[in-house]
Design an enzyme around this catalytic site. Structure first.
Site, PDB file in Angstrom:
ATOM      1  N   ASP A 110     -40.242  28.595  57.344  1.00 15.33           N
ATOM      2  CA  ASP A 110     -38.989  28.225  58.003  1.00 15.33           C
ATOM      3  C   ASP A 110     -38.961  26.773  58.459  1.00 15.33           C
ATOM      4  O   ASP A 110     -38.007  26.344  59.132  1.00 15.33           O
ATOM      5  CB  ASP A 110     -38.730  29.154  59.188  1.00 15.33           C
ATOM      6  CG  ASP A 110     -38.406  30.569  58.736  1.00 15.33           C
ATOM      7  OD1 ASP A 110     -37.631  30.721  57.775  1.00 15.33           O
ATOM      8  OD2 ASP A 110     -38.942  31.522  59.328  1.00 15.33           O
ATOM      9  N   ASP A 171     -35.350  34.671  52.163  1.00 14.53           N
ATOM     10  CA  ASP A 171     -34.914  33.598  53.053  1.00 14.53           C
ATOM     11  C   ASP A 171     -35.401  32.225  52.586  1.00 14.53           C
ATOM     12  O   ASP A 171     -34.762  31.204  52.863  1.00 14.53           O
ATOM     13  CB  ASP A 171     -35.437  33.811  54.482  1.00 14.53           C
ATOM     14  CG  ASP A 171     -35.317  35.234  54.981  1.00 14.53           C
ATOM     15  OD1 ASP A 171     -35.575  36.160  54.195  1.00 14.53           O
ATOM     16  OD2 ASP A 171     -35.016  35.420  56.173  1.00 14.53           O
TER      17      ASP A 171
END
Length: 392
Positions: A110, A171
């Site tokens: 992330d 993601d």
């Protein structure tokens, strides 16, 4: 073998009113008013990943989501030219630098969400050298998470942890743009090669034959063989987590921007059809696409907002003569109008009600969340002007 997308639901064929500039200006004005109410509380700290009882607690360097706050500040600065937003966003660079210096919560893919929306955009928009340097440091950390044998970027955790090794998640489609940017910025082709290989493995293993997606998939890091797909946030290993499907739509559309690979937008189209064909009557998805109206399931407005951004990105790629363009334009209008009309958050914190962070862990259910807010704002900006996404 290329598999044709599902036929698109006839609901999207009916002409919809255009999203007029006046409507979009009004919607953006509502966003700015809401951000202005939050701004005094979040100049040195960040809103938490999701609200609690409709209000965001203040946090610092604890999650994967802090970049979405700075992303909204930069959007607000682009829209208004008001330097109060820029000043707060640039002031928060201290936090992103300390995060790297002290290695706080950086064992994650992330890093893209964190540093694209705080530093890369600051560099591109204002020429901030410090922001550029921080983003390049983050890109190097992200690159270190790439396993060349498996061809994937490990999602979370210690790279030496056998339980986490070889795990990619959908993601990451929105995180690999950090590597593409760093490759262009430095000339280091290894960054680009890692990003391209990861997207290829995601397309091959995270996308099922029916164009639904696994949330996660494990690869053997010793021989590169596929192991199994499962879910971390979806209803079941065989269902289709709505936000993951939206990450896939947006990420594969972006993949074409970065690689020129024409299979990427076609894959995004297939995922789009699967997503749109499973929306309820108000066009705002349930948190997993396995659910129907009879299940009384929670919505996930954040997934809807991400999907709009992904579909808008796909429209930039498709020929003007594509026969499905009108249906896609209608779908965007239906989703964004319903988000604005029925799910806009005031008088609470945040922009969109009824988001879901992690249903299985009872986190952020029926609450605003920071990424839903960001992508809702991005969608409105995208639709209101010619604009370069922060993930490009």
């Amino acid at each position: 073998m290329t598999i044709a997308p599902e036929m698109l639901d006839a609901r999207y064929s009916a002409p919809q009113p255009d999203l007029s500039q006046s409507w979009l200006r009004e919607a953006i004005a509502g966003v700015l008013t809401q951000l202005d109410t939050m701004l005094p509380r979040f100049t040195t700290t960040f809103p938490a990943a999701s609200a609690s009882a409709g209000r965001y607690p203040a946090v610092e360097k604890v999650d994967w989501t802090e970049g979405f706050w700075t992303g909204m500040l930069w959007l607000a600065w682009e829209v208004t030219g008001d330097d109060k937003y820029r000043a707060v966003a640039e002031g928060l660079l201290d936090s992103f630098e300390e995060r790297l210096d002290k290695q706080i919560k950086v064992d994650t893919h992330d890093l893209g969400f964190l540093y694209l929306l705080s530093c890369v955009n600051a560099w591109k928009l204002t020429g901030n050298i410090r922001a550029r340097d921080l983003a390049l440091r983050a890109a190097e950390l992200l690159y270190r998470r790439f396993n060349a044998t498996a061809g994937v970027i490990q999602a979370w955790g210690d790279l030496n942890d056998p339980a986490r090794q070889g795990r990619m998640i959908i993601d990451c489609n929105l995180n690999v743009p950090l590597l593409f940017w760093a490759a262009d910025e430095t000339g280091n082709s290894a960054y680009r090669e890692a990003a391209v290989r990861h997207l290829s493995q995601a397309a091959r293993y995270l996308v099922r034959e029916d164009a639904s997606t696994f949330h996660t998939f494990y690869m053997d890091i010793h021989n590169g063989q596929p192991l199994r797909g499962d879910t971390h946030q979806g209803f079941s290993d065989s269902s289709c987590w709505a936000r993951g499907q939206a990450w896939g739509i947006y990420g594969f559309a972006l993949g074409f921007h970065h690689t020129g690979d024409t299979t990427q937008p076609e894959l995004a189209r297939r995922l789009t059809h699967y997503f749109l064909n499973r929306l309820p009557e108000d066009y705002v998805c349930y948190w997993d696409l396995v659910f129907t109206a009879r299940d009384n399931a929670c919505r996930d407005t954040s997934a809807a907002a991400i999907a709009v951004c992904g579909l808008a990105e796909l429209l930039k790629i498709l020929p003007l003569t594509d026969p499905l363009r009108p249906a896609y334009v209608n779908a965007i209008a239906l989703i964004i109008r319903n988000l604005s009309t029925h799910y806009f958050a005031p008088p609470q914190d945040g922009l969109l009600r009824e988001g879901v962070y992690n249903f299985g862990r009872n986190m952020g259910i029926n609450e605003p969340n920071l990424w839903g807010d960001y992508f809702y704002f991005e969608a409105l900006v995208r639709l209101s002007r010619v604009w370069t996404p922060y993930f490009c």
